[in-house]
Design a protein around this motif. Sequence first.
Motif: not given
Length: 308
Positions: A265-266, A268-269, A299, A301-303, A305-306
């Motif tokens: 997660q780190t 990906a963010e 990736t 979940s990061a997408s 969030r963005s």
Amino acid sequence: MTEPVNGPLDGPLETAWTEPDHAPEPPHDQSGARVWLVPTPVGNLGDITLRALEVLRAADAVACEDTRRTGALLTHLGIRKPLVRLDAHTMNRAPQVLERHPRLAYVSDAGTPGISDPGAELVQAALAADVPVEVLPGPTALVPALVLSGLPAGRFAFEGFLPRAGRDRRERLAAVAAREETSVLYESPHRLHDTLQDLAAACGETRPASVTRELSKRFEETARGTLAELAAHFEGGVRGEIVVVVAGRDPAEAAQGPDFAALAQTLAEAGHSVRDIREQLQRQGLRKNDAYTLALQATGSASDRSTD
């Protein structure tokens, strides 16, 4: 957190020593072609060693990164020698320099040559030409900074300068984060704050660390604290030569094994691709299929969030 230490004066370069009429004979046989790597002070000029003085006097010439800087040092020491520039841009001339000056001393701008400077390339050129090489013990920045940090020094890894950007930098930061022994890094003043922030992101904001600058000079300082505290402390900028020391990963944390999901997660963010995340998870010991699954999840979940 911040602990300034006032060191001795730098010593004015314009105050030259007087060379004795009869210099003492060097303790080793100086005849025949050879290359000496000669450490020079990182700050206080009094840190030059007696053997360094002997070798500089015995050499046919002194090769260096910066002829003006080295010329000033030799003037201070009362030594006159031909100077030859051999830096990262001119090291290809090393074979010709070795042929012209059979007994060659090499100095870097400060500290021990061959550590994060072109000295290592000169050693390779000398060995290829069957020229003996001697490395003198002497000043270096990494060992005093490591000891000053107060962090475990029985085992440590020297990282030198981190790559400035890209995948290589991310991989080196991940290696520092995963390592159980202490890490020692060099950094330039204008990149220090960004590097401390990157280290905090990779290692965790509470990882203990220290920053030492201007070793052996008048304004020597060692700041100790967490990576987050140090990043805040040096946000306004700093001057001088920098050594960063980062504690190793806590053994209890390491015994539990990496938190692969959190690491994914780190990464990906931070903008890493699925492939980069998968490869870094594999380096930490995760199986390829599992690493790929976590990379996809992270990736995704990061997408999400963005786009919020």
